[in-house]
Design a protein around this motif. Structure first.
Motif, PDB file in Angstrom:
ATOM      1  N   HIS A 121      -7.221  -7.700  -9.500  1.00 35.08           N
ATOM      2  CA  HIS A 121      -7.527  -6.885  -8.332  1.00 35.08           C
ATOM      3  C   HIS A 121      -6.312  -6.109  -7.820  1.00 35.08           C
ATOM      4  N   ASP A 478     -15.082  -8.654  -2.851  1.00 34.59           N
ATOM      5  CA  ASP A 478     -15.895  -7.773  -3.700  1.00 34.59           C
ATOM      6  C   ASP A 478     -17.327  -8.283  -3.824  1.00 34.59           C
ATOM      7  N   ARG A 482     -20.975  -6.401  -2.401  1.00 37.51           N
ATOM      8  CA  ARG A 482     -22.110  -6.007  -3.241  1.00 37.51           C
ATOM      9  C   ARG A 482     -23.456  -6.379  -2.626  1.00 37.51           C
ATOM     10  N   ASN A 656     -10.291   0.524  -6.471  1.00 34.53           N
ATOM     11  CA  ASN A 656     -10.737  -0.813  -6.875  1.00 34.53           C
ATOM     12  C   ASN A 656     -11.444  -0.666  -8.222  1.00 34.53           C
ATOM     13  N   SER A 659     -14.857  -2.867  -8.832  1.00 34.46           N
ATOM     14  CA  SER A 659     -16.107  -2.393  -8.236  1.00 34.46           C
ATOM     15  C   SER A 659     -16.329  -0.906  -8.443  1.00 34.46           C
ATOM     16  N   THR A 661     -14.752   1.616  -7.118  1.00 34.91           N
ATOM     17  CA  THR A 661     -14.799   2.202  -5.787  1.00 34.91           C
ATOM     18  C   THR A 661     -13.465   2.842  -5.464  1.00 34.91           C
TER      19      THR A 661
END
Length: 758
Positions: A121, A478, A482, A656, A659, A661
């Motif tokens: 991450h 994360d 979602r 990110n 994800s 994003t």
């Protein structure tokens, strides 16, 4: 097991695409394939720079090849969980920094001091893991995996262990440090097996005996206390070659017999001492029964050439257990023994404990349910504060167990619980039920929340008060992000501490999860860039900010006093209590707390909050772009000020990869050499590279250059020049996604087209 898709998941494909262009990867041995469990794997060869004397042969004296085979396995939960890395089965297991495993199995290297999920991450995403692996292989080739000048000495690797011992390692080390010559001492040792099968071991390091006769007179060795835990008393032998003898050869553990244990003692310079003590045990101890097993512990105290990793001592304490069986005379027999490795766990001590605080709360009858995700140091205190304030019922989630070091800061200050390694959920539940709080029964409270949400997205649908995430885990964040808004019965609140307890974060989501907690964390990153005190705590962490609490690469915790956590948890709990008692703001809330210079209090600063506009970019594999409405309004203002000319600037923010994003957190003004025209805006370059490099350096690459924006003051879609600009950015940035936004009176527009060029 259910249906398993045969299509390569987008996240796995994106990771593999990055891996294959990594400069250390020279070949794909086996393309991506899926196993019976749904995991995807790829096999590659990686270049390893060898020392000069090994290049002709293509292999080092320690067995590292110039091209090493690597198997990378992506679990079904990827990217929530990191991939698993394996080397060939015949890779030399004598190297340090190798994870436990059995001979004949693929070798798992320990490439990172921490959790790979957290490394995943970081801004480099999968490249960060491959970089670490390449570095690990390079150091293995040159024999530099043990770095005494930097990281420290790697503790002995155990491929399997048969239990733990709770003791104060510092006291044992202190005795060793004060004895230059070889030593061997007896300590009182207690072990038990409960009726439910749980075992435990404790060493009383404060009670030592110079000879076995004294120990036998003090207590009956091998006696059974007839308690529910069937506690037995025995001996622990602390043995050492003394501080004059430094052992600078790394040896993984391969001891599984008494003879091998004696050979290991010989390599440590203390075989004679161990032989004498074992002889005393067989000659002087009489057990209560024939064919009775007596467990004795041996603690080798070994002086290393440098301090152990993350510790302030060069003395490594290595524990083994010996199981004797008594003969017809009820004496332990050295010919009937089994030897097994154990792991030391730090016992509660003066060094580990800190002051606790007390706070008075007004009692009231509040029935709004609170879901507490994470019952660690911060989460347990918040739960305790809210319970004492009369809130509840509670749902508690935490998969970790209570370790001795938690006593220093956890709301449950219970040394017995630390020694038994009980689940934090049980202890926190016991703590808050003792003050009258009610607990909502839930299934699998000890299971990973990430896995629970994958199987049941509406896990928190019935929670009607607050959902509090106190895990400080990017993976959990994360997973929570979602979840669809309809599956949350209450707002999500995320709390965390940074910088050894000098900065606190309080992020409350808005209505319909806009803004989300990840938007608020991204805003915190921008605040850290704009504010030196906050940025220093966020972005300048070092290894000195952590304390090692046991043996192994991942056994560490952030250094932070109980007093500091109590200061922050009190403020967080007070505000959470107000939110539960009153209406929760639709716009959400972001507060950043700063510890005062004298350490007597916390100043909580309300930060401006804004809704988030969501755009999607990319062609086949979509990326989500999240931009604060406040930044969109700033574009509108700059567009109006520059009308009829077009204007624009630079987008900075956070990516990110897991994800997919992109968070836009800030705008940089156009460079002075930019050109403003009625039909075109040409972005200049003067000083731009230096400015972006400064941002990346200050934020440790948490924030970076994302792309550009420009205005169409009279409206309209993206022009051919706009699409060419995106294509040019994509070529320059490779696999890093690029964003090109257009502000128009009718709203923001993302330029379409591919945004990466793998």
């Amino acid at each position: 097991m259910g249906f398993l898709s045969r299509e390569l998941p987008i996240a796995v494909k994106a990771a593999i695409d990055q891996i294959l262009i990594h400069p250390s990867v020279n070949d794909v041995v086996t393309a991506a394939s899926r196993d019976e469990h749904g995991n995807w794997a790829i096999e590659i060869n990686m270049d390893v720079p060898l020392p000069r004397d090994a290049r002709d042969k293509g292999i080092t004296a320690t067995g590292v090849k110039e091209s090493e085979w690597v198997r990378i396995v992506f679990p079904t939960s990827f990217p929530a969980h990191a991939p698993w890395l394996f080397l060939r089965a015949d890779f030399n297991r004598a190297h340090p920094h190798i994870n436990p495993g059995r001979p004949g199995e693929l070798v798992s290297p320990c490439i990172y001091e921490g959790r790979l999920g957290d490394l995943l991450h970081e801004p480099d995403w999968i490249n960060g893991i491959i970089n670490q692996l390449a570095d690990w292989l390079g150091k293995a080739a040159t024999g530099e995996l043990l770095d005494c000048s930097g990281q420290g000495w790697e503790p002995i690797r155990r491929d399997s262990v048969d239990g733990t011992i709770v003791t104060n390692i510092a006291i044992i080390r202190e005795r060793m440090a004060n004895a230059k010559n070889p030593i061997s001492q007896y300590l009182r040792y207690e072990y038990w097996q409960s009726i439910v099968g749980h075992s435990g071991r404790i060493i009383d390091e404060n009670t030592s005996y110079t000879n076995i006769g004294e120990a036998v007179r003090k207590f009956r060795i091998g006696s059974n206390e007839q308690s529910p835990f069937r506690s037995y008393f025995s001996l622990a032998i602390v043995i050492s070659g003394g501080t004059k003898k430094t052992i600078d050869v790394y040896q993984p553990d391969d001891v599984d017999s008494l003879e091998q244990l004696l050979l290991r003692a010989e390599s440590y310079g203390c075989r004679l001492g161990l032989e004498n003590r074992l002889k005393e045990i067989t000659e002087n101890i009489i057990l209560p029964q024939i064919e009775q097993t007596l467990e004795v512990t041996v603690l080798f105290a070994v002086k290393r050439p440098c301090n152990l990793i993350g510790e302030g001592s060069d003395i490594e304490v290595i524990p083994y257990g010996i199981a004797f069986i008594s003969d017809e005379n009820r004496r332990p027999q050295s010919t009937r023994t089994s030897v097994f490795p154990l792991v030391l766990i730090q016992k509660v001590s003066q060094q580990l404990l800190a002051e606790t605080s007390d706070r008075k709360f007004n009692e009231s009858d509040r029935r709004k349910e609170v879901a507490m995700i994470g019952c660690g140091s911060l989460g347990s205190k918040i739960a305790a504060h809210l319970a004492r304030a009369g809130h509840g019922p509670f749902r508690l989630y935490d998969k970790d167990c209570f370790s001795p070091h938690n006593v220093a800061r956890h709301a449950v200050a219970n040394s017995a619980a630390a020694e038994f390694m009980l689940p934090k959920v049980w202890l926190t539940e016991t703590l808050i039920t003792q003050v009258g709080a009610q607990i909502t029964p839930i299934k699998n409270p000890l299971e990973d929340v990430i896995s629970l949400l994958q199987n049941k997205p509406d896990l928190f649908a019935k929670c009607n008060g607050l959902i509090i995430d106190a895990t400080a885990s990017s993976s959990v964040q994360d997973a929570l992000c979602r979840v669809r808004p309809k599956h949350f019965g209450a707002p999500l609140l995320q709390v965390a501490l940074y910088g050894r307890g000098t900065i606190g974060f309080f992020g409350l989501e808005g209505k319909d999860r806009n803004p989300r907690v990840d938007d608020l964390v991204a805003q915190l990153y921008q605040i850290g860039l704009d504010s030196s005190p906050i940025g220093a705590a966020l972005y300048q962490a070092t290894s000195f900010d952590r304390i090692h609490t046991g043996q192994g690469c991942a056994s560490f915790s952030m250094k932070m006093s109980d007093a500091k956590i109590s200061l922050f948890s009190a403020g967080i709990s007070e505000r959470a209590s107000q939110l539960l008692d009153n209406s929760i703001p639709n716009a959400g809330e972001l507060l950043v707390g700063l510890l005062t210079e004298d350490g007597l209090g916390v100043n909580w600063l309300h930060q401006p909050k804004t809704k988030i506009e969501i755009l999607y970019i990319g062609d086949k594999s979509k990326w989500e772009v999240r931009i604060p409405v406040a930044l969109r309004d700033r574009m509108r203002m700059e567009t109006e000020q520059c009308r009829p000319l077009e204007t624009g600037g630079i987008l900075i923010g956070h990516i990110n990869w897991g994800s997919r994003t992109i968070y836009v957190t800030g705008l940089l003004p156009p460079p002075t050499d930019s050109e403003f025209r009625t039909d075109e805006f040409v972005l200049g370059i003067q000083g731009l590279k230096k400015q972006i490099s400064s941002i990346e350096r200050i934020t440790s690459h948490t924030l970076s250059y994302l792309g550009t924006w420009h205005s169409h003051p009279n409206g309209g879609g993206a022009s051919g020049k706009d699409r060419n600009t995106l294509a040019e950015l994509t070529r320059e940035r490779g696999n890093v996604p690029s964003v090109c936004l257009i502000y128009r009176p009718e709203g923001l527009l993302a330029v379409t087209g591919p945004v990466t060029n793998p």
